[in-house]
Design a protein around this motif. Structure first.
Motif, short mmCIF file in Angstrom:
data_model
loop_
_atom_site.label_atom_id
_atom_site.label_comp_id
_atom_site.label_asym_id
_atom_site.label_seq_id
_atom_site.Cartn_x
_atom_site.Cartn_y
_atom_site.Cartn_z
N PRO A 132 6.23 -4.88 53.07
CA PRO A 132 6.76 -3.59 52.61
C PRO A 132 6.62 -2.53 53.71
O PRO A 132 5.65 -2.54 54.45
CB PRO A 132 5.87 -3.22 51.42
N MET A 133 7.61 -1.61 53.78
CA MET A 133 7.49 -0.54 54.78
C MET A 133 6.58 0.58 54.29
O MET A 133 6.04 1.33 55.10
CB MET A 133 8.85 0.02 55.15
N ALA A 134 6.43 0.69 53.00
CA ALA A 134 5.62 1.78 52.45
C ALA A 134 5.05 1.36 51.11
O ALA A 134 5.59 0.48 50.44
CB ALA A 134 6.48 3.02 52.27
N SER A 135 3.95 2.00 50.76
CA SER A 135 3.41 1.87 49.41
C SER A 135 3.12 3.26 48.91
O SER A 135 2.85 4.16 49.71
CB SER A 135 2.10 1.08 49.40
N MET A 136 3.19 3.46 47.60
CA MET A 136 2.70 4.72 47.06
C MET A 136 1.83 4.47 45.86
O MET A 136 2.07 3.58 45.06
CB MET A 136 3.80 5.73 46.81
N LEU A 137 0.75 5.26 45.80
CA LEU A 137 -0.28 5.05 44.80
C LEU A 137 -0.42 6.34 44.00
O LEU A 137 -0.55 7.42 44.59
CB LEU A 137 -1.58 4.70 45.53
N PHE A 138 -0.40 6.21 42.68
CA PHE A 138 -0.46 7.37 41.79
C PHE A 138 -1.72 7.27 40.93
O PHE A 138 -1.97 6.24 40.31
CB PHE A 138 0.80 7.41 40.92
N ARG A 288 0.83 1.52 41.55
CA ARG A 288 1.42 1.48 42.90
C ARG A 288 2.81 0.88 42.86
O ARG A 288 3.10 -0.01 42.06
CB ARG A 288 0.53 0.62 43.81
N THR A 289 3.67 1.37 43.77
CA THR A 289 4.92 0.68 44.07
C THR A 289 4.92 0.36 45.56
O THR A 289 4.17 0.96 46.34
CB THR A 289 6.16 1.55 43.78
N GLN A 290 5.75 -0.58 45.95
CA GLN A 290 5.85 -0.96 47.36
C GLN A 290 7.33 -1.06 47.72
O GLN A 290 8.11 -1.70 47.00
CB GLN A 290 5.06 -2.23 47.68
N ILE A 291 7.70 -0.39 48.83
CA ILE A 291 9.11 -0.30 49.23
C ILE A 291 9.39 -1.37 50.28
O ILE A 291 8.65 -1.49 51.26
CB ILE A 291 9.41 1.11 49.79
#
Ligand code: OGA
Ligand code: MN
Length: 298
Positions: A132-138, A288-291
């Motif tokens: 993945p190029m990015a991850s975001m965590l909430f 989390r999601t992963q792009i």
């Protein structure tokens, strides 16, 4: 509709579309006073530029459902499905994109991964050929203490290496292990091994160039079962230890102390992250999601 678009353009003239405040550390910036559910295209473009400049972006005070988190994530590109939970199940019924990081159990079953222990330095899912190029965590629930997440800049670490060491690693390739996750748990369906030469994983160049910024970076992934292809195991271990000795240096890292409603977006190509342990009787729930990455690292 047309009016709305025009007023966005007007607002963008002269004024900065969003407020970006650097952490003053090697990486990281906070974007203030935005609702990620309602970013217009100018604000989104500015946030993306800030993310390229600072590698990690913090946005506080968000209220995001899983659908909102997925919708915001998709503005960066297609999403990867989350790895399967340590128990072998998917995290959120019907939403395979969502990865849950949590120590909370329901009827004795963990609802997420990584428990309450330390999560060691790593890049997400770099055992894939195209990580993945990015991850975001909430952050949905955070413990009163502990569980901080630190990030390090693989640009800064590469730039700090002595020229002699840069020369030695210039053409090496490294295997990124797919056996254990950062919490030390065995991944679903994998045979345990501690032989770095035999473990499953993906092979990537040790020094890569970021496809968007053009900057060079060291690409380590994670320490456990890492292997520098073609070297004697002892030589691989020694050189990896030498490179890893740069990772923990405070001048290359930024530590985030979580509040509920924080969203942190990181560039998964040029950073690594780790998490402090916390009291296992406290609750911590992060989604989390992963792009998806565009191409294999080069
Ligand atoms: C992750 C991760 C650490 C944390 O979500 O990829 O490593 O702080 N999380 O929960
Ligand atoms: Mn991670």
């Amino acid at each position: 509709m047309a009016l709305g678009v025009e007023s966005d353009v007007a607002r963008d003239f002269g004024a900065k579309p969003i407020d970006v405040i650097s952490t003053k550390a090697a990486l990281g910036a906070e974007v203030r006073d935005v609702d990620l559910k309602e970013l217009n295209e100018f604000e989104f473009a500015a946030l993306k530029r800030a993310w390229h400049d600072h590698q990690v972006i913090l946005v506080r005070g968000q209220t995001l459902s899983d659908q909102d988190l997925i919708a915001f994530s998709r503005r960066f590109g297609d999403l990867d499905w989350a790895p399967i939970q340590e128990t072998g199940r998917r995290f959120v019924e019907g939403l395979p994109e969502i990865y849950v990081v949590s120590n909370v159990t329901v009827n004795g079953q963990p609802i997420g991964s990584l428990g309450a222990g330390e999560a060691v330095w790593h890049t997400d899912m770099s055992y894939l050929d195209v990580p993945p190029m990015a991850s975001m965590l909430f952050a949905l629930e955070v413990p009163p203490a502990g569980g901080n997440t630190s990030f390090c800049s693989m640009y800064s670490i590469y730039e700090a290496l002595p020229d002699e060491l840069k020369g030695r690693i210039a053409n090496l390739k490294i295997k990124h292990d797919g056996t254990y996750n950062s919490g030390g748990y065995l991944r679903q369906g994998v045979t345990p091994t501690d032989d770095p030469r035999a473990s499953p994983g993906a092979v990537h160049p040790l020094v890569c160039t970021h496809p968007d910024t053009g900057r060079r970076m060291l690409y380590l992934g994670r320490r456990r079962n890492a292997y520098l292809m073609g070297l004697e195991l002892a030589d691989s271990e020694a050189l990896l230890d030498e490179l890893w000795s740069f990772v923990e240096r405070p001048e290359f890292t930024w530590e985030h102390v979580w509040r509920v409603g924080d969203l942190v977006l990181w560039d998964n190509r040029c950073t690594m992250h780790r998490r402090d342990p916390f009291d296992s009787s406290a609750r911590r729930i992060m989604h989390r999601t992963q792009i998806k990455g565009g191409a294999a690292p080069v």
